[in-house]
Design a protein around this motif. Structure first.
Motif, PDB file in Angstrom:
ATOM      1  N   PRO A   1       5.367 -33.408  11.337  1.00  0.00           N
ATOM      2  CA  PRO A   1       4.073 -32.935  10.838  1.00  0.00           C
ATOM      3  C   PRO A   1       3.540 -33.737   9.660  1.00  0.00           C
ATOM      4  O   PRO A   1       2.375 -33.597   9.295  1.00  0.00           O
ATOM      5  CB  PRO A   1       4.355 -31.481  10.434  1.00  0.00           C
ATOM      6  CG  PRO A   1       5.819 -31.380  10.309  1.00  0.00           C
ATOM      7  CD  PRO A   1       6.413 -32.374  11.247  1.00  0.00           C
ATOM      8  N   GLN A   2       4.374 -34.599   9.051  1.00  0.00           N
ATOM      9  CA  GLN A   2       3.883 -35.448   7.980  1.00  0.00           C
ATOM     10  C   GLN A   2       3.239 -36.725   8.520  1.00  0.00           C
ATOM     11  O   GLN A   2       2.685 -37.510   7.763  1.00  0.00           O
ATOM     12  CB  GLN A   2       5.027 -35.810   7.036  1.00  0.00           C
ATOM     13  CG  GLN A   2       5.637 -34.596   6.339  1.00  0.00           C
ATOM     14  CD  GLN A   2       6.641 -34.999   5.279  1.00  0.00           C
ATOM     15  OE1 GLN A   2       6.491 -36.026   4.626  1.00  0.00           O
ATOM     16  NE2 GLN A   2       7.669 -34.191   5.104  1.00  0.00           N
ATOM     17  N   GLN A   3       3.339 -36.918   9.835  1.00  0.00           N
ATOM     18  CA  GLN A   3       2.740 -38.090  10.466  1.00  0.00           C
ATOM     19  C   GLN A   3       1.496 -37.663  11.250  1.00  0.00           C
ATOM     20  O   GLN A   3       1.340 -36.496  11.604  1.00  0.00           O
ATOM     21  CB  GLN A   3       3.739 -38.763  11.411  1.00  0.00           C
ATOM     22  CG  GLN A   3       5.044 -39.189  10.758  1.00  0.00           C
ATOM     23  CD  GLN A   3       4.857 -40.303   9.760  1.00  0.00           C
ATOM     24  OE1 GLN A   3       3.991 -41.156   9.927  1.00  0.00           O
ATOM     25  NE2 GLN A   3       5.665 -40.295   8.710  1.00  0.00           N
ATOM     26  N   LEU A   4       0.638 -38.623  11.532  1.00  0.00           N
ATOM     27  CA  LEU A   4      -0.576 -38.332  12.288  1.00  0.00           C
ATOM     28  C   LEU A   4      -0.410 -38.588  13.779  1.00  0.00           C
ATOM     29  O   LEU A   4      -1.295 -38.306  14.564  1.00  0.00           O
ATOM     30  CB  LEU A   4      -1.744 -39.169  11.745  1.00  0.00           C
ATOM     31  CG  LEU A   4      -2.089 -38.912  10.275  1.00  0.00           C
ATOM     32  CD1 LEU A   4      -3.243 -39.797   9.847  1.00  0.00           C
ATOM     33  CD2 LEU A   4      -2.429 -37.459  10.040  1.00  0.00           C
ATOM     34  N   GLY A   5       0.743 -39.123  14.159  1.00  0.00           N
ATOM     35  CA  GLY A   5       1.009 -39.395  15.555  1.00  0.00           C
ATOM     36  C   GLY A   5       2.498 -39.308  15.831  1.00  0.00           C
ATOM     37  O   GLY A   5       3.310 -39.167  14.910  1.00  0.00           O
ATOM     38  N   PRO A   6       2.907 -39.397  17.086  1.00  0.00           N
ATOM     39  CA  PRO A   6       4.332 -39.305  17.433  1.00  0.00           C
ATOM     40  C   PRO A   6       5.091 -40.560  17.029  1.00  0.00           C
ATOM     41  O   PRO A   6       4.510 -41.621  16.818  1.00  0.00           O
ATOM     42  CB  PRO A   6       4.296 -39.147  18.951  1.00  0.00           C
ATOM     43  CG  PRO A   6       3.039 -39.841  19.363  1.00  0.00           C
ATOM     44  CD  PRO A   6       2.049 -39.582  18.262  1.00  0.00           C
ATOM     45  N   VAL A   7       6.409 -40.404  16.933  1.00  0.00           N
ATOM     46  CA  VAL A   7       7.297 -41.534  16.682  1.00  0.00           C
ATOM     47  C   VAL A   7       8.205 -41.663  17.899  1.00  0.00           C
ATOM     48  O   VAL A   7       8.937 -40.729  18.236  1.00  0.00           O
ATOM     49  CB  VAL A   7       8.116 -41.308  15.399  1.00  0.00           C
ATOM     50  CG1 VAL A   7       9.108 -42.455  15.211  1.00  0.00           C
ATOM     51  CG2 VAL A   7       7.198 -41.188  14.187  1.00  0.00           C
ATOM     52  N   ILE A   8       8.143 -42.818  18.558  1.00  0.00           N
ATOM     53  CA  ILE A   8       8.916 -43.045  19.774  1.00  0.00           C
ATOM     54  C   ILE A   8       9.997 -44.074  19.486  1.00  0.00           C
ATOM     55  O   ILE A   8       9.696 -45.204  19.105  1.00  0.00           O
ATOM     56  CB  ILE A   8       8.022 -43.514  20.929  1.00  0.00           C
ATOM     57  CG1 ILE A   8       6.914 -42.488  21.200  1.00  0.00           C
ATOM     58  CG2 ILE A   8       8.841 -43.744  22.195  1.00  0.00           C
ATOM     59  CD1 ILE A   8       5.951 -42.903  22.293  1.00  0.00           C
ATOM     60  N   ASP A   9      11.243 -43.651  19.648  1.00  0.00           N
ATOM     61  CA  ASP A   9      12.385 -44.522  19.365  1.00  0.00           C
ATOM     62  C   ASP A   9      12.257 -45.171  17.987  1.00  0.00           C
ATOM     63  O   ASP A   9      12.510 -46.371  17.805  1.00  0.00           O
ATOM     64  CB  ASP A   9      12.523 -45.596  20.452  1.00  0.00           C
ATOM     65  CG  ASP A   9      12.892 -45.000  21.805  1.00  0.00           C
ATOM     66  OD1 ASP A   9      13.539 -43.935  21.823  1.00  0.00           O
ATOM     67  OD2 ASP A   9      12.519 -45.589  22.842  1.00  0.00           O
ATOM     68  N   GLY A  10      11.830 -44.374  17.019  1.00  0.00           N
ATOM     69  CA  GLY A  10      11.745 -44.841  15.640  1.00  0.00           C
ATOM     70  C   GLY A  10      10.474 -45.581  15.278  1.00  0.00           C
ATOM     71  O   GLY A  10      10.292 -45.963  14.123  1.00  0.00           O
ATOM     72  N   LYS A  11       9.575 -45.794  16.239  1.00  0.00           N
ATOM     73  CA  LYS A  11       8.345 -46.535  15.967  1.00  0.00           C
ATOM     74  C   LYS A  11       7.125 -45.626  16.122  1.00  0.00           C
ATOM     75  O   LYS A  11       7.006 -44.919  17.128  1.00  0.00           O
ATOM     76  CB  LYS A  11       8.226 -47.727  16.922  1.00  0.00           C
ATOM     77  CG  LYS A  11       9.345 -48.747  16.780  1.00  0.00           C
ATOM     78  CD  LYS A  11       9.173 -49.894  17.769  1.00  0.00           C
ATOM     79  CE  LYS A  11      10.309 -50.902  17.635  1.00  0.00           C
ATOM     80  NZ  LYS A  11      10.172 -52.029  18.604  1.00  0.00           N
ATOM     81  N   PRO A  12       6.214 -45.652  15.148  1.00  0.00           N
ATOM     82  CA  PRO A  12       5.000 -44.824  15.249  1.00  0.00           C
ATOM     83  C   PRO A  12       4.150 -45.234  16.446  1.00  0.00           C
ATOM     84  O   PRO A  12       4.033 -46.423  16.772  1.00  0.00           O
ATOM     85  CB  PRO A  12       4.265 -45.120  13.935  1.00  0.00           C
ATOM     86  CG  PRO A  12       5.320 -45.638  13.011  1.00  0.00           C
ATOM     87  CD  PRO A  12       6.288 -46.383  13.881  1.00  0.00           C
ATOM     88  N   TYR A  13       3.582 -44.243  17.104  1.00  0.00           N
ATOM     89  CA  TYR A  13       2.708 -44.485  18.255  1.00  0.00           C
ATOM     90  C   TYR A  13       1.288 -44.089  17.848  1.00  0.00           C
ATOM     91  O   TYR A  13       1.020 -42.921  17.585  1.00  0.00           O
ATOM     92  CB  TYR A  13       3.174 -43.666  19.451  1.00  0.00           C
ATOM     93  CG  TYR A  13       2.409 -43.927  20.740  1.00  0.00           C
ATOM     94  CD1 TYR A  13       2.874 -44.850  21.661  1.00  0.00           C
ATOM     95  CD2 TYR A  13       1.225 -43.242  21.020  1.00  0.00           C
ATOM     96  CE1 TYR A  13       2.182 -45.093  22.840  1.00  0.00           C
ATOM     97  CE2 TYR A  13       0.528 -43.475  22.201  1.00  0.00           C
ATOM     98  CZ  TYR A  13       1.012 -44.395  23.101  1.00  0.00           C
ATOM     99  OH  TYR A  13       0.311 -44.629  24.279  1.00  0.00           O
ATOM    100  N   PRO A  14       0.358 -45.056  17.769  1.00  0.00           N
ATOM    101  CA  PRO A  14      -0.993 -44.740  17.284  1.00  0.00           C
ATOM    102  C   PRO A  14      -1.786 -43.911  18.298  1.00  0.00           C
ATOM    103  O   PRO A  14      -1.698 -44.119  19.506  1.00  0.00           O
ATOM    104  CB  PRO A  14      -1.623 -46.122  17.102  1.00  0.00           C
ATOM    105  CG  PRO A  14      -0.885 -47.015  18.065  1.00  0.00           C
ATOM    106  CD  PRO A  14       0.519 -46.487  18.110  1.00  0.00           C
ATOM    107  N   LEU A  15      -2.544 -42.962  17.773  1.00  0.00           N
ATOM    108  CA  LEU A  15      -3.404 -42.125  18.604  1.00  0.00           C
ATOM    109  C   LEU A  15      -4.845 -42.251  18.143  1.00  0.00           C
ATOM    110  O   LEU A  15      -5.124 -42.373  16.952  1.00  0.00           O
ATOM    111  CB  LEU A  15      -2.985 -40.648  18.502  1.00  0.00           C
ATOM    112  CG  LEU A  15      -1.594 -40.268  19.001  1.00  0.00           C
ATOM    113  CD1 LEU A  15      -1.318 -38.803  18.655  1.00  0.00           C
ATOM    114  CD2 LEU A  15      -1.467 -40.490  20.500  1.00  0.00           C
TER     115      LEU A  15
END
Length: 397
Positions: A117-131
């Motif tokens: 919830p502190q991020q604006l998008g998901p993290v996949i395998d440790g890397k942020p995924y931009p939305l």
């Protein structure tokens, strides 16, 4: 008398005035002057996209892999959002914490997906995924932009605009099927000793059980069509298919599938479900679909021979049956079985547009890499011996 009163009044006033001059005067507090005050706001621990408390507009009903999301959806800035805990629970059939501040995690395929919830998008395998549309907190719950998440996870969305319903189905998009694997596809119809119709279509329940036992005892892997995406995981893959959606598929076949823990695919004629006494009810179809042992797919609306119909008529049979199966099961079908095996170029064109596979009546062994709109099957009748059955599946793998 009058003069005395006046003098007394004058003396009183003088005494009062003199006392007032000698008495200490209490100081009055000054009225404070309003001045700007700078407020230091602590760093936020939630996404910047935090929706104010007023209620958001409700969106369509949403079903994910057969499960209706209780919270439905909401619309924010022209984007459809769903509650993260409900969406993920429907995908992997496990519960997730309801407190959005705890963070959420799901294993999807070979990837670990974290929703912090502190991020604006998901993290996949440790890397942020931009939305394009960020995740958001709404009334203490984490919400996800539905379309972008489905695109990210390769989940198909069918929009039932007439009923205001969105159906999300995983595992049927972008199938990458290895070529050259032999997969016997077996064609059945009824499983019963009540021979009310064309006799050879009725496989005896005892023979059906003998065939299932043979598959299990000899290391065969009955799979669904969507499992072809990872067909290399199976030593001896076979696909069991049952045409028309007869009632005995529920009363006779289903208990056997449960007993041997075997998968099967049932092609239903949508106009007869819950109408014909010989066919399953819509509730029975849903139960089979939810069992995890039966994949419900399309056998058109009316079972008309497609090659005898024009383009518009075929479109109705093929497209509308897809929608009706989805409404019954909550899952979008991706396999079309041509009634009586009759098809033409139009049929295959529409099958390719609306489905992943088109299935023939019979013809022999199917090998991956062949035309997906013309999948061959072996015909198993009431008179097929166990030896003949064993020969049909012997080349699997």
């Amino acid at each position: 008398m009058k003069k005395r009163y006046i003098v007394a009044l004058a003396l009183g006033m003088m005494i009062c005035l003199n006392a007032c001059q000698k008495a200490p005067v209490e100081s009055q507090p000054e009225t404070p002057t309003a001045t700007p005050t700078q407020v230091t706001v602590p760093p936020t621990t939630v996404p910047e996209t935090t929706v104010p408390e007023p209620e958001l507009e409700a969106g369509d009903t949403v079903t994910v892999d057969g499960t209706v999301l209780e919270g439905g959806s909401v619309i924010y800035e022209d984007c459809i959002y769903v509650k993260a805990t409900e969406f993920l629970s429907a995908l992997d059939h496990s519960s997730h914490p309801s407190d959005a501040t705890l963070g959420l995690k799901i294993t999807w395929g070979d990837s670990e997906i974290e929703l912090d919830p502190q991020q604006l998008g998901p993290v996949i395998d440790g890397k942020p995924y931009p939305l394009t549309h960020e995740m958001m907190l709404y009334r203490d719950a984490l919400y996800l932009p539905l379309e972008e998440f489905c695109q990210m996870l390769e989940i198909s969305i069918l929009d039932d605009a007439d009923q205001g319903h969105l159906y999300c189905t995983s595992g049927i998009m972008n199938l990458e099927i290895p070529e050259g694997v032999h997969v016997p596809v077996l064609m059945y119809h009824a499983v019963s000793d009540d021979l009310w119709g064309f006799e050879e279509l009725f496989v005896s329940p005892s023979d059906m059980e003998e065939q299932l036992a043979y598959l299990v005892d000899n290391g065969y892997d009955p799979i669904f069509f969507e499992d072809l995406d990872h067909v290399q995981d199976y030593d001896k893959p076979v696909i069991l298919t049952f045409d028309d959606g007869y009632l005995d598929n529920y009363t006779e076949l289903y208990p056997l599938l449960q007993k041997y823990n075997v998968k099967a695919t049932v092609f239903v004629i949508t106009s007869t479900m819950g109408v014909s006494k010989r066919s399953m009810t819509r509730e029975q179809v849903k139960e089979l679909s939810d069992s995890g042992l039966v994949s419900i797919q399309s056998h058109t609306v009316t079972h008309s021979e497609l090659s005898s119909l024009d383009y518009d008529q075929q479109l109705v049979e093929i497209r509308d049956s897809k929608l009706e199966v989805t409404r019954m099961t909550g899952r979008e079908p991706h396999v079309l079985c041509y009634p009586s095996g009759e098809r033409n170029e139009i049929s295959q064109q529409l099958a390719a547009e609306y489905y992943n596979f088109g299935i023939d009546m019979n013809g022999g062994l199917y090998t991956t890499g062949e035309d997906r709109t013309s999948v061959s099957r072996y015909y198993v009748s009431r008179y097929t011996s166990l030896g003949e059955f064993a020969s049909m599946v012997s080349n699997a793998g």
